[in-house]
Design an enzyme around this catalytic site. Structure first.
Site, PDB file in Angstrom:
ATOM      1  N   CYS A  85       0.842  -1.201   0.000  1.00  0.00           N
ATOM      2  CA  CYS A  85       0.000   0.000   0.000  1.00  0.00           C
ATOM      3  C   CYS A  85       0.881   1.256   0.000  1.00  0.00           C
ATOM      4  CB  CYS A  85      -0.997  -0.035   1.153  1.00  0.00           C
ATOM      5  SG  CYS A  85      -2.348   1.155   0.930  1.00  0.00           S
ATOM      6  N   HIS A 190      -3.740  -5.046  -0.732  1.00  0.00           N
ATOM      7  CA  HIS A 190      -3.318  -5.610   0.555  1.00  0.00           C
ATOM      8  C   HIS A 190      -3.333  -7.137   0.476  1.00  0.00           C
ATOM      9  CE1 HIS A 190      -3.355  -1.973   3.127  1.00  0.00           C
ATOM     10  NE2 HIS A 190      -4.215  -1.534   2.242  1.00  0.00           N
ATOM     11  N   GLU A 192      -2.409  -9.164   2.632  1.00  0.00           N
ATOM     12  CA  GLU A 192      -2.804  -9.695   3.946  1.00  0.00           C
ATOM     13  C   GLU A 192      -4.320  -9.667   4.147  1.00  0.00           C
ATOM     14  OE1 GLU A 192      -2.659  -5.285   4.768  1.00  0.00           O
ATOM     15  OE2 GLU A 192      -1.632  -6.678   3.428  1.00  0.00           O
TER      16      GLU A 192
END
Length: 208
Positions: A85, A190, A192
């Protein structure tokens, strides 16, 4: 092997930490720190970033010696680093969020507000979107083209050299969502927060 997630007070990075630990299991040591010695001695580094370009750059530069240590790690020692990001956006020379702010200058380019075509597109660009893989990248191993990744951002990284772009996503225009330059990797999305596909990408980075 040890992977360091740089904790420089740039917002909540717990999901980054949890997903790396989940992928690493007990085979790879995951350390979360801003300790310069530990960063220097690690095999790989993850640079997360949440919030604005300026707030992340300010947080990074407020830790004495951290930028120099990262430069040494990435530019001199050519060790793998993954920016996520705003972590990716800071690779740029300059960012225009809030006020003009100097970036790390690892990949020439700028960070500008997404052109939302007179409010035709909502900002931030938030939620799941498909990625178009435009060049073979080590971090996309076993990831299908047009996979969905999770995004939340209002600004985009525009690199000068289009050859560093490894994936784009379509939102008002073709937005760069992944770059690879030698040992430097970055994603605007992202991983994650991108379910199994994101975990596969984290696995690919850890396995480099």
């Amino acid at each position: 092997m040890n992977v360091t997630i740089v904790d420089y007070n740039s917002g909540n990075i717990s999901s980054v930490i949890n997903s790396f630990k989940e992928v690493a299991k007990d085979e790879v040591s995951i350390e979360v720190t801003s300790d310069l010695k530990k960063i220097k001695s690690s095999d790989k580094v993850v640079l997360p970033g949440q919030g604005s370009f300026k707030s992340c750059v300010d947080a990074l530069t407020s830790i004495n010696g951290l930028v120099d240590t990262l430069n040494e790690f990435v530019i001199d020692n050519k060790k793998p680093l993954l920016g996520i990001c705003v972590g990716l956006q800071m690779f740029a020379d300059i960012g225009y969020e809030e006020i003009e702010t100097k970036g790390l200058g690892w990949i020439s380019g700028k960070v500008s507000k997404i052109d939302n075509q007179n409010n035709k597109y909502k900002l931030p660009h938030i939620g799941w979107n498909q990625i178009n893989i435009v060049k073979e990248s080590k971090i996309f191993k076993n990831i299908e083209n047009n996979s969905h990744m999770y995004f939340v951002h209002s600004y985009e990284f525009i690199p000068e050299d289009k050859n560093v772009i490894s994936a784009t996503t379509d939102y008002s225009s073709n937005i760069v969502c992944s770059v690879e330059k030698e040992n430097i990797f970055g994603t605007q999305f992202h991983p994650e927060k991108s379910d199994k596909t994101g975990l596969q990408m984290i696995q690919n980075f850890i396995s480099l």
